[in-house]
Design a protein around this motif. Structure first.
Motif, PDB file in Angstrom:
ATOM      1  N   THR A   1     -27.396  32.407  -2.705  1.00 47.84           N
ATOM      2  CA  THR A   1     -26.551  31.607  -3.586  1.00 47.84           C
ATOM      3  C   THR A   1     -26.157  30.284  -2.935  1.00 47.84           C
ATOM      4  OG1 THR A   1     -24.497  32.582  -2.772  1.00 47.84           O
ATOM      5  CG2 THR A   1     -25.606  33.720  -4.579  1.00 47.84           C
ATOM      6  N   GLY A   2     -25.688  29.356  -3.775  1.00 51.64           N
ATOM      7  CA  GLY A   2     -25.134  28.112  -3.277  1.00 51.64           C
ATOM      8  C   GLY A   2     -23.659  28.265  -2.984  1.00 51.64           C
ATOM      9  N   PRO A   3     -23.015  27.220  -2.486  1.00 54.57           N
ATOM     10  CA  PRO A   3     -21.590  27.285  -2.150  1.00 54.57           C
ATOM     11  C   PRO A   3     -20.735  27.635  -3.371  1.00 54.57           C
ATOM     12  CG  PRO A   3     -22.594  25.294  -1.252  1.00 54.57           C
ATOM     13  CD  PRO A   3     -23.596  25.893  -2.176  1.00 54.57           C
ATOM     14  N   GLU A   4     -19.796  28.528  -3.181  1.00 52.20           N
ATOM     15  CA  GLU A   4     -18.923  28.947  -4.282  1.00 52.20           C
ATOM     16  C   GLU A   4     -17.892  27.879  -4.646  1.00 52.20           C
ATOM     17  OE1 GLU A   4     -18.499  31.771  -6.446  1.00 52.20           O
ATOM     18  OE2 GLU A   4     -20.618  31.800  -5.904  1.00 52.20           O
ATOM     19  N   ASP A   5     -17.740  26.851  -3.803  1.00 50.12           N
ATOM     20  CA  ASP A   5     -16.804  25.782  -4.146  1.00 50.12           C
ATOM     21  C   ASP A   5     -17.511  24.647  -4.874  1.00 50.12           C
ATOM     22  OD1 ASP A   5     -18.244  24.797  -2.011  1.00 50.12           O
ATOM     23  OD2 ASP A   5     -16.509  23.918  -0.986  1.00 50.12           O
ATOM     24  N   THR A   6     -18.695  24.937  -5.436  1.00 55.57           N
ATOM     25  CA  THR A   6     -19.388  23.972  -6.286  1.00 55.57           C
ATOM     26  C   THR A   6     -19.694  24.611  -7.630  1.00 55.57           C
ATOM     27  OG1 THR A   6     -21.625  24.611  -5.568  1.00 55.57           O
ATOM     28  CG2 THR A   6     -20.497  22.902  -4.273  1.00 55.57           C
ATOM     29  N   ALA A   7     -19.616  23.828  -8.683  1.00 61.47           N
ATOM     30  CA  ALA A   7     -19.944  24.351 -10.012  1.00 61.47           C
ATOM     31  C   ALA A   7     -21.403  24.761 -10.083  1.00 61.47           C
ATOM     32  CB  ALA A   7     -19.630  23.295 -11.071  1.00 61.47           C
ATOM     33  N   VAL A   8     -22.287  24.006  -9.437  1.00 60.57           N
ATOM     34  CA  VAL A   8     -23.705  24.335  -9.477  1.00 60.57           C
ATOM     35  C   VAL A   8     -23.964  25.669  -8.787  1.00 60.57           C
ATOM     36  CG1 VAL A   8     -24.201  22.962  -7.411  1.00 60.57           C
ATOM     37  CG2 VAL A   8     -26.026  23.495  -8.979  1.00 60.57           C
ATOM     38  N   GLY A   9     -23.286  25.922  -7.668  1.00 64.53           N
ATOM     39  CA  GLY A   9     -23.448  27.198  -6.983  1.00 64.53           C
ATOM     40  C   GLY A   9     -23.003  28.357  -7.843  1.00 64.53           C
ATOM     41  N   ARG A  10     -21.868  28.205  -8.497  1.00 66.21           N
ATOM     42  CA  ARG A  10     -21.345  29.277  -9.350  1.00 66.21           C
ATOM     43  C   ARG A  10     -22.233  29.519 -10.566  1.00 66.21           C
ATOM     44  NH1 ARG A  10     -14.731  28.406  -9.528  1.00 66.21           N
ATOM     45  NH2 ARG A  10     -14.401  28.407  -7.266  1.00 66.21           N
ATOM     46  N   GLU A  11     -22.706  28.432 -11.182  1.00 65.72           N
ATOM     47  CA  GLU A  11     -23.503  28.578 -12.398  1.00 65.72           C
ATOM     48  C   GLU A  11     -24.861  29.205 -12.103  1.00 65.72           C
ATOM     49  OE1 GLU A  11     -22.762  27.632 -15.944  1.00 65.72           O
ATOM     50  OE2 GLU A  11     -21.053  28.385 -14.800  1.00 65.72           O
ATOM     51  N   ARG A  12     -25.471  28.838 -10.991  1.00 65.50           N
ATOM     52  CA  ARG A  12     -26.774  29.428 -10.673  1.00 65.50           C
ATOM     53  C   ARG A  12     -26.628  30.909 -10.326  1.00 65.50           C
ATOM     54  NH1 ARG A  12     -29.800  24.229  -7.677  1.00 65.50           N
ATOM     55  NH2 ARG A  12     -29.492  22.865  -9.484  1.00 65.50           N
ATOM     56  N   ARG A  13     -25.541  31.250  -9.688  1.00 65.60           N
ATOM     57  CA  ARG A  13     -25.295  32.678  -9.434  1.00 65.60           C
ATOM     58  C   ARG A  13     -25.065  33.416 -10.750  1.00 65.60           C
ATOM     59  NH1 ARG A  13     -21.580  35.412  -4.802  1.00 65.60           N
ATOM     60  NH2 ARG A  13     -21.639  37.541  -5.582  1.00 65.60           N
ATOM     61  N   ARG A  14     -24.357  32.787 -11.669  1.00 66.63           N
ATOM     62  CA  ARG A  14     -24.091  33.425 -12.960  1.00 66.63           C
ATOM     63  C   ARG A  14     -25.389  33.692 -13.716  1.00 66.63           C
ATOM     64  NH1 ARG A  14     -22.927  31.765 -18.301  1.00 66.63           N
ATOM     65  NH2 ARG A  14     -22.923  29.542 -17.798  1.00 66.63           N
ATOM     66  N   GLY A  15     -26.330  32.740 -13.683  1.00 68.58           N
ATOM     67  CA  GLY A  15     -27.597  32.937 -14.375  1.00 68.58           C
ATOM     68  C   GLY A  15     -28.369  34.117 -13.823  1.00 68.58           C
ATOM     69  N   TYR A  16     -28.396  34.256 -12.502  1.00 69.33           N
ATOM     70  CA  TYR A  16     -29.053  35.404 -11.863  1.00 69.33           C
ATOM     71  C   TYR A  16     -28.385  36.716 -12.296  1.00 69.33           C
ATOM     72  CZ  TYR A  16     -29.391  38.899  -8.083  1.00 69.33           C
ATOM     73  OH  TYR A  16     -29.512  40.063  -7.365  1.00 69.33           O
ATOM     74  N   THR A  17     -27.065  36.750 -12.247  1.00 74.88           N
ATOM     75  CA  THR A  17     -26.330  37.971 -12.596  1.00 74.88           C
ATOM     76  C   THR A  17     -26.589  38.376 -14.040  1.00 74.88           C
ATOM     77  OG1 THR A  17     -24.600  37.446 -10.987  1.00 74.88           O
ATOM     78  CG2 THR A  17     -24.026  39.000 -12.736  1.00 74.88           C
ATOM     79  N   GLU A  18     -26.566  37.399 -14.942  1.00 72.48           N
ATOM     80  CA  GLU A  18     -26.796  37.695 -16.361  1.00 72.48           C
ATOM     81  C   GLU A  18     -28.186  38.269 -16.586  1.00 72.48           C
ATOM     82  OE1 GLU A  18     -23.861  34.281 -18.319  1.00 72.48           O
ATOM     83  OE2 GLU A  18     -26.036  34.020 -18.327  1.00 72.48           O
ATOM     84  N   ALA A  19     -29.190  37.685 -15.940  1.00 71.46           N
ATOM     85  CA  ALA A  19     -30.556  38.169 -16.132  1.00 71.46           C
ATOM     86  C   ALA A  19     -30.711  39.597 -15.623  1.00 71.46           C
ATOM     87  CB  ALA A  19     -31.546  37.244 -15.426  1.00 71.46           C
ATOM     88  N   MET A  20     -30.117  39.897 -14.485  1.00 74.20           N
ATOM     89  CA  MET A  20     -30.222  41.256 -13.932  1.00 74.20           C
ATOM     90  C   MET A  20     -29.488  42.265 -14.815  1.00 74.20           C
ATOM     91  SD  MET A  20     -32.140  41.096 -11.231  1.00 74.20           S
ATOM     92  CE  MET A  20     -31.788  42.505 -10.154  1.00 74.20           C
ATOM     93  N   LEU A  21     -28.333  41.873 -15.333  1.00 74.67           N
ATOM     94  CA  LEU A  21     -27.582  42.778 -16.210  1.00 74.67           C
ATOM     95  C   LEU A  21     -28.326  43.032 -17.508  1.00 74.67           C
ATOM     96  CD1 LEU A  21     -23.942  41.426 -15.690  1.00 74.67           C
ATOM     97  CD2 LEU A  21     -24.837  43.654 -14.960  1.00 74.67           C
TER      98      LEU A  21
END
Length: 337
Positions: A195-215
């Protein structure tokens, strides 16, 4: 012709009224900008002749802008910024837009403390007409410094907190979801993410996309390790993932730099790519075609981010109220997945 009794030169607004077009259209005609129809261009040129308007630099500065300078502000040290091709592509894109106007681009690398105060002073004394802010992390003081200046501001990428009125962003969550789904379609199930840094919106959003796809695949997130978008952090995260999850068969990296580090560690560990582990990056920067194997990745239009942010800022300076927008992403399939 202008009235002999006129005591002042005609203004841009008077040209717009005579031509029956907006102020923005007049500005684009004067600066030889794009997206003006032949009929409107002819009407503006006719109004300029009839009113005797002189679109020289001094007149434009009095009517439209104060300095002719816009700032592209980036938090970070010089080597860190110039070593990342992402920022170089943003600069290239912004420059391409501004070279068609009478605006000059000033790059401000804002280092902690002293650099921030220098920029604060520069903006408060109206050294610039507008600002583009790039890749803000957390509660970066630079956001408040620019807000206090009152200058028109466009964000290149969203900040973590709040949504500014004017921004250009990429569909980060959608792109990361696409990358994960690509691995799932290839039969991978034990997919980890760097993942990217959690203090960036881009890091959070890219992690969210991965999580959604796996779920959505009925699996749930398998494993994640944080990185900071630099290659060495991708290598460190990959070592940690292999140690904790030696049976993993896929990796989504939140950017190409970290994917390059992951590929290096997998090779050192004797894992074949994509045979044992398939790897997907994000950005489609030049590094993606120089890795071994060449990197499958999510393409984001980085130069377009710079171009569109600069175009949005020009519109703001011309008195328009442009709508923020999000640019699409797409998969680029190479050898790693």
């Amino acid at each position: 012709m202008p009235s002999p009794a006129s005591s002042r030169p005609p203004t841009l607004d008077e040209v717009a009224a005579r031509a029956q077009v907006s102020r923005t259209v007049v500005s684009r005609v004067i600066n030889n900008g794009p997206h003006v129809s032949r009929a409107k261009r002819d009407a503006v040129e006719k109004a300029i002749r009839e009113l005797g308007y002189t679109p020289n630099r001094a007149a434009r500065a009095l009517v439209t802008r104060q300095t002719g300078v816009v700032v592209l502000a980036v938090s970070g040290e010089g080597p860190e910024v110039f070593g990342d091709p992402f920022f170089a592509q943003i600069i290239v894109g912004a420059s391409a837009t501004l070279e068609r106007t009478d605006l000059h681009l000033m790059l401000s690398l804002v280092t902690p403390a002293h650099g921030r105060e220098r920029l604060r002073t520069f903006l408060q004394t109206r050294g610039a007409d507008g600002v583009m802010l790039v890749a803000m992390r957390g509660d970066d003081p630079l956001i408040d410094i620019v807000a206090q200046s009152g200058l028109p501001t466009v964000f290149v990428g969203l900040p973590v907190h709040g949504t500014p009125p004017f921004y250009v962003e990429v569909d980060n969550a959608g792109g990361s979801r696409m990358a994960t789904e690509h691995l799932l379609r290839g039969g991978r199930r034990r997919i980890a993410m760097i993942t990217g840094p959690e203090d960036t919106a881009v890091g959070r959003e890219r992690r969210r996309g991965y999580t959604e796809a796996m779920l959505l695949a009925g699996l749930g997130p398998y494993a994640t390790e944080p990185g900071d978008f630099l290659e060495e952090s991708g290598a460190t995260a990959m070592r940690a993932l292999l140690s904790a999850h030696p049976d993993l068969d896929g990796v989504v990296a939140a950017n190409d730099n970290m994917a390059a580090g992951a590929l290096r560690v997998l090779r050192e560990a004797g894992r074949t790519v994509p045979g044992d582990v398939a790897v997907v990056g994000f950005d489609d920067l030049p590094v993606a075609v120089h890795t071994d194997p060449k990197l499958t990745t999510v393409h984001q239009p980085v130069q377009a981010l710079g171009r569109d942010a600069a175009r949005m800022l020009v519109d703001l300076l011309d008195g328009e109220q442009p709508e923020p927008f999000i640019l699409p992403t797409r998969m680029v399939v190479r050898e790693s997945a």
